[in-house]
Design an enzyme around this catalytic site. Structure first.
Site, mmCIF file in Angstrom:
data_model
loop_
_atom_site.group_PDB
_atom_site.id
_atom_site.type_symbol
_atom_site.label_atom_id
_atom_site.label_comp_id
_atom_site.label_asym_id
_atom_site.label_seq_id
_atom_site.Cartn_x
_atom_site.Cartn_y
_atom_site.Cartn_z
ATOM 1 N N SER A 109 1.876 -24.514 -28.698
ATOM 2 C CA SER A 109 2.073 -25.639 -29.960
ATOM 3 C C SER A 109 3.412 -25.907 -30.024
ATOM 4 O O SER A 109 4.450 -25.181 -29.351
ATOM 5 C CB SER A 109 1.564 -24.909 -31.184
ATOM 6 O OG SER A 109 1.827 -25.445 -32.419
ATOM 7 N N TYR B 83 1.739 -18.491 -37.648
ATOM 8 C CA TYR B 83 0.948 -19.099 -36.705
ATOM 9 C C TYR B 83 1.827 -19.695 -35.375
ATOM 10 O O TYR B 83 1.780 -19.234 -34.309
ATOM 11 C CB TYR B 83 0.525 -20.445 -37.169
ATOM 12 C CG TYR B 83 -0.064 -21.436 -36.128
ATOM 13 C CD1 TYR B 83 -0.932 -21.217 -35.233
ATOM 14 C CD2 TYR B 83 0.602 -22.842 -35.985
ATOM 15 C CE1 TYR B 83 -1.595 -22.055 -34.308
ATOM 16 C CE2 TYR B 83 0.121 -23.596 -34.844
ATOM 17 C CZ TYR B 83 -0.877 -23.209 -34.045
ATOM 18 O OH TYR B 83 -1.357 -24.118 -33.095
#
Length: 330
Positions: free
Chosen positions: A130, A155
């Site tokens: 990501s 995350y």
């Protein structure tokens, strides 16, 4: 003797990117088996509808990466040699309130997959990272050579850990692995917790939208078809075997390299929806990043990655899809 190659395993196959990847693989004649746990992070009905619309001919097993025995049985049944791992607990803000979900899925689940890839002699593992990994360590445009040691959310930390884990298995066991740092992917059938769908639905229905950091944000929005082309190109170009001590592990940015001001993003949605947004300005949210921008030189040179879709071309299609799927007042 059966010369038919084993199917490609796509995890997270009912997710936004996963379903499109399954469709693209099938379109070029590949056999595909999908895996998804159909969790309730957002309405599972959307996941089932997405699969029915995009890849109805793909077998998708309801299975969690945390199920070691079930996962091992799936590898035994199909003999996978190529794996695209898109299964993960997503969402920056959700990680602030549900940290264990990220540890279970993104860390423990990823180790389970790595172990099977190692022992089953998988030829290439492509996995989702990501743009969030850049956190406070990098400055735009984000390059793969910049540090990723100051994440802004759990995350992001789990995604950075995935890259370290992938590197470790490449170094220790020669597992060829490619990590892909996705930059704000959007399109029809997208995730309902992300701004493209959230804002499109709200504007269509006349509901207010929350604009964080008082609108002073920029995002590198990347059209789903451009991302899928990058995923398939990565799958087709595994890293070379260990040469001169360099493990067979690579990481690529997949982004549009064209950050968009949040206010301009909203303006395009307004134009497509035919009505003005009701904006409620809010301070910066914990875990969010002010700006993302991908340096895509490495992906272009190695994979031929060339995103071509602007928000002016893509966002109206998202608004139209929201109108069709959710209705004007959803």
């Amino acid at each position: 003797m059966n010369d038919t190659p084993p199917p490609v395993l796509v995890t997270g196959a009912a997710g936004f990117i996963g379903a499109y990847v399954c469709r693209a693989l099938r379109a070029r004649g590949e056999a595909v088996v999908g895996l998804d746990n159909f969790n309730a992070y957002y309405d599972p009905r959307l996941k089932h509808d997405r699969v029915a619309a995009l890849c109805p001919d793909v077998e998708i097993r309801a299975l969690d990466l945390g199920d070691r025995d079930g996962l091992a049985g799936l590898f035994e049944e199909f003999g996978f040699v190529r794996v695209v791992n898109l299964a993960a607990q997503a969402g920056v803000r959700y990680s602030l309130t549900h940290p264990h979900d990220y540890v279970d899925s993104n860390l423990a689940g990823f180790v389970n997959l790595l172990e099977l890839c190692r022992h089953r002699h998988v030829e290439h593992l492509v996995y989702a990272s990501s743009s969030s990994v850049y956190g406070d360590s990098a400055t735009p445009p984000f390059s793969e050579d910049q540090r990723i040691d100051k994440p802004r959310s759990l995350y992001a930390a789990t995604k950075a850990a995935n890259e370290l884990m992938g590197y470790t298995y490449a170094q220790l066991y020669g597992l060829r692995a490619t990590g892909l740092r996705f930059f704000t992917v959007y399109g029809p059938w997208g995730r309902p917790d992300m701004a493209p769908l959230l804002f499109s639905r709200a504007v269509l229905a006349g509901r207010p939208i929350e604009v964080f950091n008082n609108g002073r944000m920029r995002r590198d929005f990347t059209w789903i078809d451009d991302i899928v082309a990058g995923v398939l190109a990565a799958l087709d170009h595994p890293p070379p075997a260990c040469v001169n001590g360099i493990p067979p592990h690579r990481v690529f940015n997949l982004g549009n390299h064209t950050p968009v001001e949040l206010e301009r993003f909203i303006e395009v949605i307004e134009q497509a929806a035919g009505r003005e947004a009701r904006k409620v300005y809010k301070p910066m949210q914990p875990g969010d990043m002010v700006e993302t921008m991908a340096d895509t030189v490495r992906a272009r040179e190695a994979l031929g990655f060339e995103p071509r879709t602007s928000i002016e071309a893509g966002l109206p299609r998202v608004v139209d899809w929201c109108r069709d799927y959710f209705g004007e007042h959803a």
